[in-house]
Design a protein around this motif. Structure first.
Motif, mmCIF file in Angstrom:
data_model
loop_
_atom_site.group_PDB
_atom_site.id
_atom_site.type_symbol
_atom_site.label_atom_id
_atom_site.label_comp_id
_atom_site.label_asym_id
_atom_site.label_seq_id
_atom_site.Cartn_x
_atom_site.Cartn_y
_atom_site.Cartn_z
ATOM 1 N N MET A 167 0.896 -1.306 0.030
ATOM 2 C CA MET A 167 -0.012 0.068 -0.089
ATOM 3 C C MET A 167 0.875 1.324 0.024
ATOM 4 N N SER A 168 0.351 2.408 -0.362
ATOM 5 C CA SER A 168 1.158 3.496 -0.662
ATOM 6 C C SER A 168 0.631 4.328 0.668
ATOM 7 N N LEU A 169 1.568 4.428 1.741
ATOM 8 C CA LEU A 169 1.174 5.115 2.808
ATOM 9 C C LEU A 169 2.526 6.332 2.823
ATOM 10 N N SER A 170 1.798 7.471 3.385
ATOM 11 C CA SER A 170 2.830 8.676 3.640
ATOM 12 C C SER A 170 3.685 8.221 4.586
ATOM 13 N N THR A 171 5.086 8.969 4.525
ATOM 14 C CA THR A 171 5.907 8.749 5.675
ATOM 15 C C THR A 171 5.155 8.797 7.211
ATOM 16 N N GLN A 172 4.520 10.195 7.057
ATOM 17 C CA GLN A 172 3.856 10.580 8.288
ATOM 18 C C GLN A 172 2.990 9.509 8.846
ATOM 19 N N ASP A 173 1.954 8.956 7.713
ATOM 20 C CA ASP A 173 1.143 7.810 8.179
ATOM 21 C C ASP A 173 1.858 6.579 8.796
ATOM 22 N N LEU A 174 2.746 6.257 7.893
ATOM 23 C CA LEU A 174 3.769 5.237 8.561
ATOM 24 C C LEU A 174 4.319 5.330 9.838
ATOM 25 N N LEU A 175 4.511 6.389 10.031
ATOM 26 C CA LEU A 175 5.319 6.713 11.354
ATOM 27 C C LEU A 175 4.164 6.733 12.430
ATOM 28 N N HIS A 176 3.354 7.228 12.111
ATOM 29 C CA HIS A 176 2.092 7.291 13.210
ATOM 30 C C HIS A 176 1.667 6.004 13.534
ATOM 31 N N GLU A 177 1.561 5.070 12.579
ATOM 32 C CA GLU A 177 1.066 3.713 12.605
ATOM 33 C C GLU A 177 2.110 2.914 13.659
ATOM 34 N N ALA A 178 3.516 3.392 13.367
ATOM 35 C CA ALA A 178 4.539 2.489 14.230
ATOM 36 C C ALA A 178 4.343 2.980 15.471
ATOM 37 N N ALA A 179 4.152 4.374 15.732
ATOM 38 C CA ALA A 179 4.231 5.139 17.057
ATOM 39 C C ALA A 179 3.100 4.518 17.697
ATOM 40 N N CYS A 180 1.903 4.442 17.120
ATOM 41 C CA CYS A 180 0.769 4.104 17.784
ATOM 42 C C CYS A 180 0.664 2.650 18.361
ATOM 43 N N VAL A 181 1.184 1.793 17.275
ATOM 44 C CA VAL A 181 0.845 0.238 17.646
ATOM 45 C C VAL A 181 2.073 -0.178 18.692
ATOM 46 N N ALA A 182 3.231 0.575 18.623
ATOM 47 C CA ALA A 182 4.387 0.283 19.532
ATOM 48 C C ALA A 182 3.912 0.681 20.846
ATOM 49 N N CYS A 183 2.927 1.476 21.162
ATOM 50 C CA CYS A 183 2.690 1.745 22.603
ATOM 51 C C CYS A 183 1.928 0.526 23.299
ATOM 52 N N ARG A 184 2.199 -0.741 22.576
ATOM 53 C CA ARG A 184 1.791 -1.897 23.322
ATOM 54 C C ARG A 184 3.128 -2.388 24.079
ATOM 55 N N ALA A 185 3.979 -1.461 23.985
ATOM 56 C CA ALA A 185 5.291 -1.817 24.769
ATOM 57 C C ALA A 185 5.157 -1.936 26.198
ATOM 58 N N PRO A 186 5.866 -2.883 26.980
ATOM 59 C CA PRO A 186 5.709 -2.871 28.350
ATOM 60 C C PRO A 186 6.431 -1.436 29.007
ATOM 61 N N SER A 187 6.100 -1.292 30.044
ATOM 62 C CA SER A 187 6.827 -0.233 30.999
ATOM 63 C C SER A 187 6.459 -0.348 32.365
ATOM 64 N N ILE A 188 7.564 0.426 33.236
ATOM 65 C CA ILE A 188 7.305 0.408 34.400
ATOM 66 C C ILE A 188 6.063 0.669 34.873
ATOM 67 N N SER A 189 5.168 -0.397 35.788
ATOM 68 C CA SER A 189 4.065 -0.041 36.565
ATOM 69 C C SER A 189 3.069 0.616 35.309
ATOM 70 N N ASN A 190 3.200 0.116 34.040
ATOM 71 C CA ASN A 190 2.420 0.622 32.868
ATOM 72 C C ASN A 190 2.281 2.199 32.913
ATOM 73 N N SER A 191 3.400 2.824 33.402
ATOM 74 C CA SER A 191 3.248 4.304 33.327
ATOM 75 C C SER A 191 3.273 4.942 32.131
ATOM 76 N N GLN A 192 3.743 4.198 31.121
ATOM 77 C CA GLN A 192 4.002 4.621 29.412
ATOM 78 C C GLN A 192 4.633 6.013 29.471
ATOM 79 N N PRO A 193 5.899 6.144 30.072
ATOM 80 C CA PRO A 193 6.599 7.472 30.172
ATOM 81 C C PRO A 193 7.023 8.017 29.076
ATOM 82 N N TRP A 194 6.382 7.821 28.091
ATOM 83 C CA TRP A 194 7.092 8.242 26.669
ATOM 84 C C TRP A 194 6.196 9.221 25.972
ATOM 85 N N LEU A 195 6.885 10.150 24.777
ATOM 86 C CA LEU A 195 5.971 10.838 23.931
ATOM 87 C C LEU A 195 6.663 10.693 22.713
ATOM 88 N N TRP A 196 6.041 10.705 21.558
ATOM 89 C CA TRP A 196 6.174 10.498 20.179
ATOM 90 C C TRP A 196 6.085 11.938 19.497
#
Ligand code: FMN
Length: 346
Positions: free
Chosen positions: A15-44
Motif C-alpha cells: 500500500m502507499s502510505l505517506s511517511t507520516q502515516d507510516l510513522l504514526h502507525e508505528a508510534a501508535c502500535v508500539a505503545c503496546r510496549a511494556p513499561s514500569i507499572s504501565n506508566s507509559q513514560p514516553w512521548l512521540w
C-alpha cells in the motif's frame, strides 16, 4: 494538532502510505510496549520524515526509580516495538540515538529508509507484540526451558550490545533473597506505597495507565516473589496452581551505566520478551531487585562478569498467558504529536 503537509510517499506492504502515516502507525502500535507499572513514560513527535522519541519525566516513578533508569528502559522497549512495526509495514529504519548531554529528554530519532522485504520473523515478532502479556502467576511448567531455547532468547539481546546472565539454581536463591529484601524495604516506605497506589487502577477501573487488579496476583509462596502492587487491596487474578519450580531467571547487563545503556537495555528486553512470546514462553519483568540499592548490589555481584545489572525477567512454560486480559494503554493521540511546520523564513 497541526499536521505537516506534503509527507514523502513510501511503499509499505503493497500500500502507499505517506511517511507520516507510516510513522504514526508505528508510534501508535508500539505503545503496546511494556513499561514500569504501565506508566507509559514516553512521548512521540513526528517531525517531517522522522519520529522522535522522548521520555516523559512527569510519569517517572520518583521513589522506585529516582534515576529514571526504568523510565528510559521502558522507552527502550517502545523504541524496539516501533522498529518491529516498521519492519512489518515493509519499511527499513535507521535509529539515531541522542545522548543525555545533548538533550535531557530526547532519546532517539527514527528515520524510515524506504521499502524492504517483510520476513516471516518480522511477522512473528509483530504478532507477538500484539499478544504478549506480563504474566505474573507462578509458572506451571513441568520441565526447564531447553538450553537451545535459552540460547535463542539470549541471542535476541545481543544486537543491542546488552549481555544476558542466566541465574543457576544457587544464584536463584540469592536472587530470591534480593527480591524479598527489596520488597521488605519497599513495604516499610510510605512514599513507595503511595506511589504504587497511584500507579494501580484499583480505585479507577477505567484507567488507561497503571496496573489494573485484573493482572496483579496475590502474594503466594514461590521461589522469587513478584512485586506486590497494592498491599492494601486484594488483587483479582488467581495465582493458580503453578510453583515457578522450572522458571528461568535472566538478567540484562551493560558495560557502563549511562542513559544510553538503559535505552539499549530496554530494547534488548523487548526483543527477548517478543522472541519468548513467539516461542510460547510466558514472561514477566522483576525490577524491584534493581530499584533498592542493597538488592541491586547483590544482583550486581551475581552478574558481575556481564556488567551492570539493568533488569531481570522470569521466563517459563505452560503459564496462563493466553487467558490474561490486556493491560490498557493511553489513547495514541495523547502520546503522539505532529510538529507544526517552521514558519517561513525561520
Ligand atoms: C522497566 C520495566 C520494569 C517493570 N517492572 C515490573 C515489576 O517489577 N513487576 C511486574 O510485575 N511487572 C513489571 N513490569 C511490567 C509492567 O508492569 C507491564 O509491562 C505493564 O503493566 C503493562 O502490561 P503488559 O506488559 O501486560 O502489557 C515492568 C516493565 C518494565 C518495562
Amino acid at each position: 494538532m497541526a499536521v505537516v503537509a506534503g509527507g514523502t510517499r513510501a511503499k509499505a506492504s503493497g500500500m502507499s502510505l505517506s511517511t507520516q502515516d507510516l510513522l504514526h502507525e508505528a508510534a501508535c502500535v508500539a505503545c503496546r510496549a511494556p513499561s514500569i507499572s504501565n506508566s507509559q513514560p514516553w512521548l512521540w513527535r513526528i517531525v517531517g520524515d522522522a519520529l522522535e522519541l522522548r521520555c516523559d519525566p512527569s510519569r517517572q516513578l520518583r521513589v522506585a526509580d529516582p534515576r529514571g533508569q526504568l523510565m528510559v528502559m521502558s522507552c527502550g522497549t517502545l523504541l524496539h516495538h516501533a522498529t518491529v512495526v516498521l519492519a512489518v509495514l515493509g519499511s527499513g529504519v535507521v535509529v539515531e540515538r541522542v545522548d543525555e548531554a545533548t538533550d535531557p529528554v530526547l532519546l532517539a530519532r527514527l528515520r524510515p529508509t524506504g521499502p524492504r522485504a517483510v520476513t516471516a520473523e518480522d511477522m512473528r515478532l509483530h504478532h507477538a507484540l500484539r499478544i504478549r502479556r506480563t504474566d505474573r502467576p507462578p509458572f506451571r511448567g513441568t520441565r526447564p526451558l531447553p538450553a537451545s531455547v535459552i540460547d535463542l532468547l539470549r541471542e535476541a539481546a545481543a544486537p543491542f550490545g546488552v549481555a544476558t546472565h542466566v541465574f543457576d539454581s544457587k544464584q536463584v536463591g540469592f536472587l530470591a533473597h534480593a527480591a524479598r529484601e527489596a520488597a521488605h524495604i519497599h513495604g516499610r516506605s510510605g512514599a513507595y506505597r503511595d506511589e504504587m497506589a497511584a500507579w494501580t487502577t484499583y480505585r479507577d477501573p477505567v484507567g488507561r495507565d497503571g496496573v489494573p487488579p485484573t493482572v496483579a496476583v496475590p502474594q503466594v509462596p514461590r521461589t522469587v516473589p513478584v512485586r506486590n502492587f497494592a498491599p492494601d487491596s486484594r488483587p483479582l487474578l488467581e495465582a493458580g496452581p503453578g510453583d515457578d519450580r522450572y522458571t528461568t531467571y535472566l538478567a540484562f547487563a551493560t558495560d557502563t551505566d549511562t542513559r544510553s545503556d538503559w535505552l539499549r537495555a530496554g530494547e534488548a528486553v523487548s526483543a527477548v520478551l517478543l522472541t519468548a512470546t513467539t516461542l510460547g514462553i510466558a514472561s514477566s519483568v522483576l525490577s524491584e531487585v534493581v530499584e533498592v540499592p542493597g538488592a541491586r548490589a547483590l544482583v550486581h555481584s551475581l552478574v558481575a562478569p556481564a556488567g551492570f545489572p539493568q533488569l531481570t525477567v522470569r521466563l517459563g512454560l505452560n503459564a496462563s498467558g493466553s487467558e490474561l486480559p490486556a493491560t490498557p494503554r493511553r489513547p495514541c493521540d495523547e502520546v503522539i504529536t505532529l510538529a507544526s511546520p517552521d514558519p517561513v523564513g525561520r
